[in-house]
Design an enzyme around this catalytic site. Structure first.
Site, PDB file in Angstrom:
ATOM      1  CG  ASP A  79      39.630  15.989   1.756  1.00  0.00           C
ATOM      2  OD1 ASP A  79      40.587  15.284   1.396  1.00  0.00           O
ATOM      3  OD2 ASP A  79      39.716  17.228   1.886  1.00  0.00           O
ATOM      4  CD  GLU A 146      44.422  18.344  -1.460  1.00  0.00           C
ATOM      5  OE1 GLU A 146      45.278  18.892  -2.179  1.00  0.00           O
ATOM      6  OE2 GLU A 146      43.191  18.541  -1.590  1.00  0.00           O
TER       7      GLU A 146
END
Length: 489
Positions: A79, A146
């Site tokens: 991400d 994350e």
């Protein structure tokens, strides 16, 4: 544009980065990039697994001369932080990142670039795809989410990985080797208030704080950058007594892990004080501009008088406003404590990341970080106290541990030797104030020898994000040599 990026060296890495950045991949919405990565692994005829939470693991056997070496986990997160300038037209859900080369930097047009942690992902992809890179057995671990909760790392169960060494590729200074990081906790303060009608004899204003650099709320927190939420609160403080100012709405910041760059408030003031309001506000702005001139030279505040039809109908009552602005003034933002163990390392900090006030509801969101669990909770309770004194319900969530440094790490010695040989100088062995996933992964893999490194990235989590081309070349050379020198089993 894509060809310009794909022609950079090392070509095999930039090719993968260009492919990756064509895929929308915001935190919490990683379905498309998960599918992209699953297809990537399967098309290479490599064992490819998606675990229960969405992490992708791709396994590649050792090259012929490296079968006696320890298995290595190469790890990065899929991400990216989605931030854009207000004047940039861009849909993160449908568009790929628009990149360009600016001298030694790769940047994006008005948005975050996704080098954090896309360069790490692209590095692993290039190694997986290669046919001529020497390496031991590899388990490529691509985690999700994350940036907004580390739920991928938290959800990775023990036993899926067999590797004894983990190389995390999420550090943003190419002369650093990270052996520790901060943990964090999300703090959310919520409250309701009864609105009251806008008083007669008032005029409406829109106040916009903008032009701040923003940045990573961990790695950049020590730089003294302006926080748009704290600046807006400074402008509003005592303004009811001085100008009859009442708040209708505030919207400042977006992501917990990004220092807020912009804030917009809609307010009313007593018409009789209008001239004094504009004069005094501009005086405060000049004071703040002088304070920030070296770190935020483009800072500005715009005061726009609203048409009568646009004037707010309802505002916050004076007493509720009194507690809000004072609570926000009391709430700590920035560095809270420096480490006594590591010179120059921020131990604990807080980012007042997001403030929203509208229609009888208010919300304040913070991300508190610390490399020491007790000081993390000390700061969290300080913030909780400030918000509870104004009547908020305060919630702690998303807590994750720090990564405790291990100076006796075997793989650390390997990296230090290679770095010094390649660069004729010693690497800086550090612990960082960002939230790397190593601490979380270590809870289920406590015996794994972990290290983190990466190329130089500037302005992560902001539209000024950029990655150094020459640094990527240096880093690529570094990781290839590391793979050749993994210890035997």
């Amino acid at each position: 544009m894509s060809k310009e990026i794909r022609d950079l060296q090392p070509k095999e890495l930039w090719e993968q980065f260009a492919d990756l950045n064509a895929v929308p991949r915001p935190s919490k919405k990683e379905e498309r990039v998960i599918e992209f990565m699953m297809n990537f692994g399967k098309n290479l005829n490599l064992e490819t697994i998606k675990d229960e939470v969405g992490n992708v693991i791709i396994k590649k056997p050792a090259t012929q001369n490296m079968t006696d070496r320890k298995t290595v986990v190469l790890q990065s997160h899929l991400d990216m932080v989605h931030q854009k300038n207000n004047d940039t037209e861009f849909d993160f859900d449908t568009q790929g990142i628009q990149m360009f080369v600016d001298q030694d930097w790769v940047r994006a047009k008005g948005t975050t670039l996704g080098a954090d942690n896309g360069i790490g992902v692209a590095t692993i992809m290039a190694i997986l795809k290669s046919t001529d890179i020497e390496h031991p057995a590899i388990e490529a671990l691509f985690t999700i989410d994350e940036e907004t909760g580390m739920t991928g790392a938290k959800g990775l169960v023990g036993g899926l990985l067999q590797g004894e060494i983990l190389l995390n590729l999420d550090t943003e200074e190419d002369d650093e080797i990270d052996i520790g990081c901060a943990g964090g906790i999300d703090i959310t303060a919520l409250a309701e208030y009864d609105q009251e009608p806008t008083p007669e004899g008032s005029v409406g204003y829109r106040i916009t704080v903008k032009g701040l650099n923003g940045g990573h709320s961990g790695m950049d927190i020590h730089k003294g950058l302006g926080n748009a939420n704290k600046i807006m609160n400074r402008l509003l403080f005592d303004s009811f007594d001085s100008f009859g100012l009442q708040i209708s709405s505030i919207k400042g910041g977006s992501l917990r892990n990004a220092i807020p760059r912009e804030s917009v408030a809609h307010v009313i003031i007593a018409k009789v004080y209008e001239d004094a309001f504009v004069f005094d506000m501009n005086s405060i702005v000049e004071e703040i501009r002088e304070e920030l001139h070296s770190v935020d030279p483009n800072f500005e505040v715009v005061f726009e008088k609203l048409e009568s039809k646009d004037k707010p109908e309802f505002v916050m009552p004076p007493m509720a406003q009194y507690f809000l602005v004072r609570s926000l003034y009391a709430a700590h933002n920035g560095v809270y404590k420096m480490s006594s163990e590591f010179e120059g390392l921020v131990e604990a900090s807080n980012n007042i990341a997001k403030v929203e006030v509208a229609e009888g509801y208010l919300s304040i969101k913070c991300l508190t970080r610390s490399s020491v669990e007790s000081s993390k909770m000390d700061l969290a309770n300080s913030l909780r106290s400030a918000f509870e004194l104004m009547g908020c319900e305060v919630e702690f969530s998303g807590s994750y541990p720090g990564w405790s440094p291990k100076a006796d790490s075997a793989i650390l010695g390997v990296l230090e030797e290679i770095y010094e040989k390649q660069n004729n100088t010693k690497a800086n062995v550090v612990a960082c104030h960002a939230g790397l996933e190593c601490g979380i992964l270590g809870t289920n893999y406590p015996d794994m020898d972990m290290i983190s490194f990466g190329p130089t990235i500037r302005g992560a989590h902001s539209p000024d994000e950029r990655v150094s081309i020459s640094s990527v070349q240096k880093y690529w050379k570094f990781i290839l040599e590391i793979l050749k020198n993994i210890p035997v089993k």
